[in-house]
Motif scaffolding. Sequence first.
Motif, PDB file in Angstrom:
ATOM      1  N   SER A  39      39.658 -35.322  10.378  1.00  0.00           N
ATOM      2  CA  SER A  39      39.644 -36.738  10.681  1.00  0.00           C
ATOM      3  C   SER A  39      41.275 -37.381  10.285  1.00  0.00           C
ATOM      4  N   TYR A  40      41.765 -36.616   9.820  1.00  0.00           N
ATOM      5  CA  TYR A  40      43.206 -36.983   9.380  1.00  0.00           C
ATOM      6  C   TYR A  40      44.283 -36.462  10.172  1.00  0.00           C
ATOM      7  N   HIS A  41      45.289 -36.979  10.558  1.00  0.00           N
ATOM      8  CA  HIS A  41      46.450 -36.473  11.328  1.00  0.00           C
ATOM      9  C   HIS A  41      47.749 -37.099  10.920  1.00  0.00           C
ATOM     10  N   ASP A  42      48.839 -36.304  10.453  1.00  0.00           N
ATOM     11  CA  ASP A  42      49.909 -36.746   9.839  1.00  0.00           C
ATOM     12  C   ASP A  42      49.896 -37.742   8.628  1.00  0.00           C
ATOM     13  N   GLY A  43      48.804 -37.433   7.854  1.00  0.00           N
ATOM     14  CA  GLY A  43      48.466 -38.178   6.805  1.00  0.00           C
ATOM     15  C   GLY A  43      47.944 -39.310   6.957  1.00  0.00           C
ATOM     16  N   ARG A  44      47.534 -39.770   8.179  1.00  0.00           N
ATOM     17  CA  ARG A  44      46.781 -41.053   8.383  1.00  0.00           C
ATOM     18  C   ARG A  44      45.383 -40.679   9.000  1.00  0.00           C
ATOM     19  N   ARG A  45      44.553 -41.563   8.826  1.00  0.00           N
ATOM     20  CA  ARG A  45      43.174 -41.508   9.420  1.00  0.00           C
ATOM     21  C   ARG A  45      43.279 -41.466  10.874  1.00  0.00           C
ATOM     22  N   SER A  46      43.089 -40.476  11.811  1.00  0.00           N
ATOM     23  CA  SER A  46      42.894 -40.385  13.193  1.00  0.00           C
ATOM     24  C   SER A  46      42.087 -41.490  13.684  1.00  0.00           C
ATOM     25  N   THR A  47      42.762 -42.147  14.987  1.00  0.00           N
ATOM     26  CA  THR A  47      42.015 -43.137  15.679  1.00  0.00           C
ATOM     27  C   THR A  47      40.967 -42.326  16.641  1.00  0.00           C
ATOM     28  N   MET A  48      41.307 -41.234  16.883  1.00  0.00           N
ATOM     29  CA  MET A  48      40.323 -40.555  17.754  1.00  0.00           C
ATOM     30  C   MET A  48      39.148 -40.020  16.803  1.00  0.00           C
ATOM     31  N   THR A  49      37.839 -40.206  17.670  1.00  0.00           N
ATOM     32  CA  THR A  49      36.772 -39.666  16.917  1.00  0.00           C
ATOM     33  C   THR A  49      36.478 -38.338  17.355  1.00  0.00           C
ATOM     34  N   THR A  50      36.253 -37.355  16.004  1.00  0.00           N
ATOM     35  CA  THR A  50      36.072 -36.132  16.300  1.00  0.00           C
ATOM     36  C   THR A  50      34.854 -35.634  15.454  1.00  0.00           C
ATOM     37  N   THR A  51      33.930 -34.850  15.781  1.00  0.00           N
ATOM     38  CA  THR A  51      32.930 -34.484  15.114  1.00  0.00           C
ATOM     39  C   THR A  51      32.881 -32.885  15.276  1.00  0.00           C
ATOM     40  N   LEU A  52      32.312 -32.348  13.941  1.00  0.00           N
ATOM     41  CA  LEU A  52      32.314 -30.966  13.817  1.00  0.00           C
ATOM     42  C   LEU A  52      30.684 -30.809  13.872  1.00  0.00           C
ATOM     43  N   SER A  53      30.295 -30.229  14.765  1.00  0.00           N
ATOM     44  CA  SER A  53      28.763 -29.884  14.522  1.00  0.00           C
ATOM     45  C   SER A  53      28.584 -28.315  14.529  1.00  0.00           C
ATOM     46  N   CYS A  54      27.688 -27.979  13.553  1.00  0.00           N
ATOM     47  CA  CYS A  54      27.282 -26.415  13.282  1.00  0.00           C
ATOM     48  C   CYS A  54      25.900 -26.197  13.279  1.00  0.00           C
ATOM     49  N   THR A  55      25.654 -24.925  13.726  1.00  0.00           N
ATOM     50  CA  THR A  55      24.314 -24.433  13.625  1.00  0.00           C
ATOM     51  C   THR A  55      24.283 -23.113  13.591  1.00  0.00           C
ATOM     52  N   SER A  56      23.109 -22.561  12.808  1.00  0.00           N
ATOM     53  CA  SER A  56      22.903 -21.059  12.724  1.00  0.00           C
ATOM     54  C   SER A  56      21.985 -20.319  13.597  1.00  0.00           C
ATOM     55  N   VAL A  57      22.196 -19.579  14.036  1.00  0.00           N
ATOM     56  CA  VAL A  57      21.346 -18.631  15.291  1.00  0.00           C
ATOM     57  C   VAL A  57      21.145 -17.431  14.399  1.00  0.00           C
ATOM     58  N   LYS A  58      19.643 -17.138  14.454  1.00  0.00           N
ATOM     59  CA  LYS A  58      19.178 -15.905  13.985  1.00  0.00           C
ATOM     60  C   LYS A  58      18.525 -15.056  15.083  1.00  0.00           C
ATOM     61  N   ALA A  59      18.905 -13.723  14.978  1.00  0.00           N
ATOM     62  CA  ALA A  59      18.160 -13.096  16.159  1.00  0.00           C
ATOM     63  C   ALA A  59      17.836 -11.607  15.654  1.00  0.00           C
ATOM     64  N   MET A  60      17.082 -11.334  16.258  1.00  0.00           N
ATOM     65  CA  MET A  60      16.441  -9.686  15.489  1.00  0.00           C
ATOM     66  C   MET A  60      17.341  -8.639  16.255  1.00  0.00           C
ATOM     67  N   GLY A  61      17.905  -7.673  15.247  1.00  0.00           N
ATOM     68  CA  GLY A  61      18.669  -6.806  16.035  1.00  0.00           C
ATOM     69  C   GLY A  61      20.010  -6.912  15.437  1.00  0.00           C
ATOM     70  N   THR A  62      20.971  -6.191  16.163  1.00  0.00           N
ATOM     71  CA  THR A  62      22.495  -6.273  15.534  1.00  0.00           C
ATOM     72  C   THR A  62      23.199  -7.455  16.251  1.00  0.00           C
ATOM     73  N   LEU A  63      22.709  -8.024  17.445  1.00  0.00           N
ATOM     74  CA  LEU A  63      23.676  -9.104  17.877  1.00  0.00           C
ATOM     75  C   LEU A  63      22.944 -10.503  17.998  1.00  0.00           C
ATOM     76  N   SER A  64      23.930 -11.617  17.914  1.00  0.00           N
ATOM     77  CA  SER A  64      23.332 -12.840  17.551  1.00  0.00           C
ATOM     78  C   SER A  64      24.350 -13.755  18.491  1.00  0.00           C
ATOM     79  N   SER A  65      24.014 -14.385  19.298  1.00  0.00           N
ATOM     80  CA  SER A  65      24.848 -15.278  19.996  1.00  0.00           C
ATOM     81  C   SER A  65      25.031 -16.886  19.923  1.00  0.00           C
ATOM     82  N   CYS A  66      26.059 -17.326  20.111  1.00  0.00           N
ATOM     83  CA  CYS A  66      26.180 -18.900  19.829  1.00  0.00           C
ATOM     84  C   CYS A  66      25.791 -19.388  21.201  1.00  0.00           C
ATOM     85  N   PRO A  67      25.374 -20.696  21.187  1.00  0.00           N
ATOM     86  CA  PRO A  67      25.032 -21.441  22.388  1.00  0.00           C
ATOM     87  C   PRO A  67      26.276 -21.630  23.190  1.00  0.00           C
TER      88      PRO A  67
END
Length: 110
Positions: A39-67
Amino acid sequence: MKTTICSLLIIISLLQLMVPVNTEETLDSVMKSLKELVSYHDGRRSTMTTTLSCTSVKAMGTLSSCPSGMTVTGCSCGFACGSWNVQNENVCQCLCPIIDWTIARCCKLA
């Protein structure tokens, strides 16, 4: 004197490594810090709204894919396997011969 101080710092550091850590709280605090940093850019609070959204995806076996639109930020494998790689920025692959599950931690910045 310097040797004593260095030795003391090393011992304190090793003791901190031995303390049990709640990884859920650690991940939450890292995510909070990362969101604040984004949320900070060049030492100042950014006026642009950014959000970081994360999730965990569990799958059986050796591969798990993100949405769609999300990127792998970390992987976790069953049977205490610590060997994994990321394919195409959105798939976790565990590399141990016997794996029962794979988890992909997926995030998106919007």
